[in-house]
Design a protein around this motif. Structure first.
Motif, PDB file in Angstrom:
ATOM      1  N   ARG A 300       0.836  -1.202   0.000  1.00  0.00           N
ATOM      2  CA  ARG A 300       0.000   0.000   0.000  1.00  0.00           C
ATOM      3  C   ARG A 300       0.874   1.257   0.000  1.00  0.00           C
ATOM      4  O   ARG A 300       0.568   2.251  -0.667  1.00  0.00           O
ATOM      5  CB  ARG A 300      -0.940  -0.006   1.203  1.00  0.00           C
ATOM      6  CG  ARG A 300      -2.141  -0.930   1.043  1.00  0.00           C
ATOM      7  CD  ARG A 300      -3.171  -0.723   2.132  1.00  0.00           C
ATOM      8  NE  ARG A 300      -2.724  -1.244   3.412  1.00  0.00           N
ATOM      9  CZ  ARG A 300      -2.958  -2.484   3.835  1.00  0.00           C
ATOM     10  NH1 ARG A 300      -3.626  -3.331   3.066  1.00  0.00           N
ATOM     11  NH2 ARG A 300      -2.541  -2.883   5.023  1.00  0.00           N
ATOM     12  N   THR A 301       1.974   1.204   0.751  1.00  0.00           N
ATOM     13  CA  THR A 301       2.889   2.353   0.802  1.00  0.00           C
ATOM     14  C   THR A 301       3.580   2.568  -0.541  1.00  0.00           C
ATOM     15  O   THR A 301       3.729   3.705  -1.006  1.00  0.00           O
ATOM     16  CB  THR A 301       3.949   2.139   1.894  1.00  0.00           C
ATOM     17  OG1 THR A 301       3.301   1.973   3.159  1.00  0.00           O
ATOM     18  CG2 THR A 301       4.911   3.319   1.974  1.00  0.00           C
ATOM     19  N   LEU A 302       3.983   1.488  -1.180  1.00  0.00           N
ATOM     20  CA  LEU A 302       4.752   1.596  -2.421  1.00  0.00           C
ATOM     21  C   LEU A 302       3.886   1.811  -3.652  1.00  0.00           C
ATOM     22  O   LEU A 302       4.328   2.458  -4.610  1.00  0.00           O
ATOM     23  CB  LEU A 302       5.580   0.321  -2.632  1.00  0.00           C
ATOM     24  CG  LEU A 302       6.727   0.056  -1.659  1.00  0.00           C
ATOM     25  CD1 LEU A 302       7.327  -1.322  -1.928  1.00  0.00           C
ATOM     26  CD2 LEU A 302       7.793   1.135  -1.774  1.00  0.00           C
ATOM     27  N   ALA A 303       2.669   1.254  -3.638  1.00  0.00           N
ATOM     28  CA  ALA A 303       1.898   1.207  -4.886  1.00  0.00           C
ATOM     29  C   ALA A 303       0.496   1.785  -4.796  1.00  0.00           C
ATOM     30  O   ALA A 303      -0.208   1.812  -5.812  1.00  0.00           O
ATOM     31  CB  ALA A 303       1.824  -0.232  -5.385  1.00  0.00           C
ATOM     32  N   GLY A 304       0.048   2.223  -3.641  1.00  0.00           N
ATOM     33  CA  GLY A 304      -1.264   2.842  -3.532  1.00  0.00           C
ATOM     34  C   GLY A 304      -2.372   1.934  -4.021  1.00  0.00           C
ATOM     35  O   GLY A 304      -2.549   0.820  -3.527  1.00  0.00           O
TER      36      GLY A 304
END
Length: 315
Positions: A300-304
């Motif tokens: 979620r942090t890296l790729a939304g």
């Protein structure tokens, strides 16, 4: 032979229940019949990341557990009947001795089962049951699955087609076999509940030998469930060391991910992709726990909005 009645379908509770009986009932032979809601159960020395795709199971809401015995990874659902046979340990491990009464009971119940290989049961050429064992303190736990009306498509999707070719590990791999359900091979039709009742009656015929746990024993089973079978340390921390290396396409661009895991903790993590911040990825992966929810948060942090797509590539 005695039994302890267990109506639970909670896999965490049921593994704790079985282990508690194995540890504490010392004088009597015990036969248990039980069922789990959908789950995947790995052998004590297996690498879950190689045996199945954790990201897929997370998406399906199917939990992953680790049992105390060796053997391969299995899929359980409410169409599968599990059994446990606990006896005194006499001499070396002997699957034939443990399986003989199970085969005889199945035959008398109307199942044309026979032993195949070391620890499997089959109808014809197709497997209906796998089994595993653990010995400790003079007691032997032999337990197995009985595919009665299991969702075989889901079983194949998870444990056969779900093998992870991107994981290199020394963990014990599972064998892949052609399987069938018991129900179509019965001489007379019966429900799963009928099958459970008849199987138990074959091994434990006397009503006086059908016991239930006391409140104090129930409390101990729940404690073991919570402290062991729900713990990261038991399920993921025991994963044999491995290396993950995968290339693919993410967001329409070339993608490569690599990392190592030892005792369930990641190191040397790297993601190479024009749409991923490589430095941030390395920082997040380094020291992360091997855990689907931890990986989901990293994604979620890296790729939304593309987090689930990335998770499928990473785990």
């Amino acid at each position: 032979m005695i039994t302890f009645i267990n109506q639970s379908a909670d896999p965490y509770y049921n593994l704790a229940f079985e282990e508690y009986i194995f540890r504490t009932v010392r004088e009597e032979d015990v036969f248990l019949v039980w069922q789990n809601s959908p789950c995947v159960v790995a052998g004590s020395g297996q690498n879950l990341c190689r045996e199945v795709r954790p990201a897929l199971l997370r998406r399906l809401g199917i939990p992953m557990l680790r049992r105390v015995s060796g053997g391969g990874t299995v899929y359980h659902d409410l169409g599968n009947v599990n059994y446990s046979l606990i006896t005194a340990q006499e001499g070396p491990t002997d699957y034939e001795k443990s399986l003989a009464p199970i085969v005889a009971a199945l035959n008398r119940t109307g199942v044309p089962a026979s032993r195949r290989g070391v620890c499997d049961l089959a109808v014809g050429e197709k497997k209906i049951s796998g089994s595993a064992q653990r010995s400790a303190d003079g007691r032997l736990l032999h337990h197995g699955t009985l595919l009665f009306e299991t969702d075989l498509d889901m079983l194949e999707r998870i444990t056969s087609r779900g093998k992870n070719a991107f994981v290199r590990s020394k963990g014990t791999p599972s064998a892949v076999s052609a399987v069938t359900n018991i129900q179509p091979h019965l001489a007379r039709d019966m429900t799963l509940e009928d099958f459970k009742t008849r199987l138990l009656a074959e091994l434990v015929p006397a009503e006086k030998d059908r016991l239930t746990l006391t409140e104090a024993q129930e409390a101990e089973v729940r404690r073991l469930r919570d402290e062991k079978y729900h713990s990261w340390e038991w399920t993921w921390g025991k994963t044999p060391g491995f290396t993950f290396d995968r290339e693919g396409v993410f967001a329409g661009e070339h993608f490569r991910a690599r990392y190592q895991a030892r005792r369930g903790v990641l190191s040397d993590g790297e993601i190479v992709s024009p749409v991923i911040d490589g430095e941030q990825a390395a920082a997040l992966l380094g020291g992360a726990r091997l855990d689907p929810e931890v990986f989901a948060e990293i994604c979620r942090t890296l790729a939304g909005d593309r987090a689930e797509e990335l998770l499928e590539l990473l785990l």
